[in-house]
Write a protein that holds these residues in place. Structure first.
Motif, PDB file in Angstrom:
ATOM      1  N   GLU A 125       0.908  -1.274  -0.042  1.00 54.26           N
ATOM      2  CA  GLU A 125       0.049  -0.043  -0.144  1.00 54.26           C
ATOM      3  C   GLU A 125       1.146   1.274   0.003  1.00 54.26           C
ATOM      4  OE1 GLU A 125      -2.872  -0.272   3.136  1.00 54.26           O
ATOM      5  OE2 GLU A 125      -4.074  -1.918   2.366  1.00 54.26           O
ATOM      6  N   ALA A 126       1.961   1.324   0.676  1.00 57.72           N
ATOM      7  CA  ALA A 126       2.859   2.383   0.684  1.00 57.72           C
ATOM      8  C   ALA A 126       3.465   2.745  -0.574  1.00 57.72           C
ATOM      9  CB  ALA A 126       4.100   2.050   1.846  1.00 57.72           C
ATOM     10  N   ASP A 127       4.129   1.552  -1.190  1.00 56.99           N
ATOM     11  CA  ASP A 127       4.470   1.628  -2.736  1.00 56.99           C
ATOM     12  C   ASP A 127       3.400   2.149  -3.467  1.00 56.99           C
ATOM     13  OD1 ASP A 127       6.767   0.381  -1.936  1.00 56.99           O
ATOM     14  OD2 ASP A 127       5.889  -1.702  -2.566  1.00 56.99           O
ATOM     15  N   LEU A 128       2.245   1.663  -3.560  1.00 55.55           N
ATOM     16  CA  LEU A 128       1.079   2.381  -4.537  1.00 55.55           C
ATOM     17  C   LEU A 128       0.638   3.724  -4.072  1.00 55.55           C
ATOM     18  CD1 LEU A 128      -1.327  -0.616  -4.294  1.00 55.55           C
ATOM     19  CD2 LEU A 128       0.180  -0.026  -6.098  1.00 55.55           C
ATOM     20  N   ALA A 129       0.825   4.264  -2.524  1.00 59.44           N
ATOM     21  CA  ALA A 129       0.625   5.587  -2.414  1.00 59.44           C
ATOM     22  C   ALA A 129       1.796   6.499  -2.913  1.00 59.44           C
ATOM     23  CB  ALA A 129       0.561   5.707  -0.911  1.00 59.44           C
ATOM     24  N   VAL A 130       2.897   5.883  -3.117  1.00 57.13           N
ATOM     25  CA  VAL A 130       4.073   6.610  -3.829  1.00 57.13           C
ATOM     26  C   VAL A 130       3.883   6.874  -5.155  1.00 57.13           C
ATOM     27  CG1 VAL A 130       6.554   6.697  -4.441  1.00 57.13           C
ATOM     28  CG2 VAL A 130       5.848   6.075  -2.216  1.00 57.13           C
ATOM     29  N   LEU A 131       3.524   5.715  -5.869  1.00 56.28           N
ATOM     30  CA  LEU A 131       3.253   5.697  -7.464  1.00 56.28           C
ATOM     31  C   LEU A 131       1.898   6.682  -7.635  1.00 56.28           C
ATOM     32  CD1 LEU A 131       3.718   1.947  -8.210  1.00 56.28           C
ATOM     33  CD2 LEU A 131       4.829   3.741  -8.828  1.00 56.28           C
ATOM     34  N   LEU A 132       1.077   6.808  -6.796  1.00 61.06           N
ATOM     35  CA  LEU A 132      -0.158   7.622  -6.935  1.00 61.06           C
ATOM     36  C   LEU A 132       0.338   9.046  -6.793  1.00 61.06           C
ATOM     37  CD1 LEU A 132      -3.312   8.035  -7.510  1.00 61.06           C
ATOM     38  CD2 LEU A 132      -3.620   7.495  -4.925  1.00 61.06           C
ATOM     39  N   ARG A 133       0.931   9.367  -5.928  1.00 60.78           N
ATOM     40  CA  ARG A 133       1.584  10.701  -5.702  1.00 60.78           C
ATOM     41  C   ARG A 133       2.355  11.241  -6.795  1.00 60.78           C
ATOM     42  NH1 ARG A 133       6.454  12.251  -2.700  1.00 60.78           N
ATOM     43  NH2 ARG A 133       6.410  14.387  -2.383  1.00 60.78           N
ATOM     44  N   HIS A 134       3.077  10.204  -7.410  1.00 56.34           N
ATOM     45  CA  HIS A 134       4.125  10.664  -8.439  1.00 56.34           C
ATOM     46  C   HIS A 134       3.125  10.784  -9.674  1.00 56.34           C
ATOM     47  CE1 HIS A 134       6.985  10.169 -11.501  1.00 56.34           C
ATOM     48  NE2 HIS A 134       6.331   9.161 -12.214  1.00 56.34           N
ATOM     49  N   MET A 135       2.213   9.888 -10.094  1.00 51.24           N
ATOM     50  CA  MET A 135       1.295  10.021 -11.109  1.00 51.24           C
ATOM     51  C   MET A 135       0.696  11.540 -10.938  1.00 51.24           C
ATOM     52  SD  MET A 135      -0.304   6.577 -11.870  1.00 51.24           S
ATOM     53  CE  MET A 135       0.852   5.089 -12.818  1.00 51.24           C
ATOM     54  N   ARG A 136       0.046  11.904  -9.839  1.00 50.79           N
ATOM     55  CA  ARG A 136      -0.577  13.209  -9.769  1.00 50.79           C
ATOM     56  C   ARG A 136       0.283  14.361  -9.763  1.00 50.79           C
ATOM     57  NH1 ARG A 136      -4.256  11.276  -4.669  1.00 50.79           N
ATOM     58  NH2 ARG A 136      -6.138  10.356  -5.669  1.00 50.79           N
ATOM     59  N   ARG A 137       1.546  14.064  -9.352  1.00 50.60           N
ATOM     60  CA  ARG A 137       2.635  15.275  -9.626  1.00 50.60           C
ATOM     61  C   ARG A 137       2.834  15.513 -10.962  1.00 50.60           C
ATOM     62  NH1 ARG A 137       7.107  14.014  -5.647  1.00 50.60           N
ATOM     63  NH2 ARG A 137       7.639  16.260  -6.268  1.00 50.60           N
ATOM     64  N   ARG A 143       0.563  19.404 -17.206  1.00 54.58           N
ATOM     65  CA  ARG A 143      -0.243  20.638 -17.485  1.00 54.58           C
ATOM     66  C   ARG A 143       0.149  21.691 -17.474  1.00 54.58           C
ATOM     67  NH1 ARG A 143      -4.478  19.048 -13.734  1.00 54.58           N
ATOM     68  NH2 ARG A 143      -5.081  17.316 -15.355  1.00 54.58           N
ATOM     69  N   HIS A 144       1.140  22.204 -16.487  1.00 60.07           N
ATOM     70  CA  HIS A 144       1.697  23.398 -16.245  1.00 60.07           C
ATOM     71  C   HIS A 144       2.590  23.447 -17.616  1.00 60.07           C
ATOM     72  CE1 HIS A 144       4.187  26.711 -14.467  1.00 60.07           C
ATOM     73  NE2 HIS A 144       5.250  26.061 -14.732  1.00 60.07           N
TER      74      HIS A 144
END
Length: 156
Positions: A125-137, A143-144
Motif C-alpha cells: 500500500e505504501a508503494d502504491l501511495a508513492v506511485l499515486l503521488r508521483h502520477m498526480r504530480r 499540465r503546467h
C-alpha cells in the motif's frame, strides 16, 4: 546508488516510460481506428463529473480553443459525443460522451487491464501511495508545461 546516479537513471527511465505510453496510446488508437488525441479526450471526458464546454476540453488537453473545437467536431461526426445547450445558461454549449461510445475502448481496456493489475499486485500500500503521488504530480507538471509551451507559441 547515489542521488546523482539515481536522478540520471530516473531521467532515462522517465523518457522510456513516456515514449512507451505514447506508443501504447497510438497502438490502442490505431486498433480502434481513432486519432490518439481523440481517444485521450474521450478518456478524460469520462473522468469528468458532468458534461463540459469546449473550453474545458481545451484545458484538459492543452489544445488551443480552435483545435479543441475541431477535436469535438471529429468526435461528434464519429458519433462519440454530442453537443447540447446548457439548460442553466443557453449561451453555453456542453459536450458529453454518447452512451455506449466507449464500449469498444472499454472492451480493449478490459483485455489489457489485467496486465495493469498484475503489474501492481506485489506492491505494498505504501508503494502504491508513492506511485499515486508521483502520477498526480507528473500530471500537474505536464499540465503546467503544456500551458508554458502554449503561451510561448502564442508569443511568436
Amino acid at each position: 546508488m547515489a542521488r546523482e546516479d539515481l536522478m540520471t537513471e530516473l531521467g532515462s527511465a522517465s523518457r522510456r516510460y513516456m515514449a512507451s505510453y505514447i506508443l501504447f496510446n497510438q497502438a490502442v488508437a490505431d486498433h480502434l481506428g481513432m486519432h490518439p488525441t481523440d481517444l485521450q479526450c474521450l478518456n478524460l471526458l469520462t473522468l469528468e463529473e458532468s458534461p463540459v464546454t469546449t473550453g474545458r476540453i481545451a484545458e484538459l488537453t492543452g489544445l488551443t480553443s480552435g483545435s479543441a473545437t475541431r477535436l469535438v467536431d471529429r468526435l461528434e461526426k464519429a458519433g462519440q459525443v454530442t453537443r447540447r445547450r446548457d439548460e442553466q445558461d443557453r449561451r453555453r454549449v456542453l459536450v458529453e460522451v454518447v452512451p455506449g461510445a466507449m464500449e469498444r475502448f472499454g472492451a480493449v481496456w478490459r483485455e489489457l487491464g489485467a496486465g495493469w493489475e498484475e503489474l501492481f499486485h506485489e506492491d505494498s500500500e505504501a508503494d502504491l501511495a508513492v506511485l499515486l503521488r508521483h502520477m498526480r504530480r507528473t500530471t500537474e507538471l505536464a499540465r503546467h508545461q503544456m500551458a508554458r509551451l502554449t503561451e510561448r507559441s502564442a508569443a511568436h
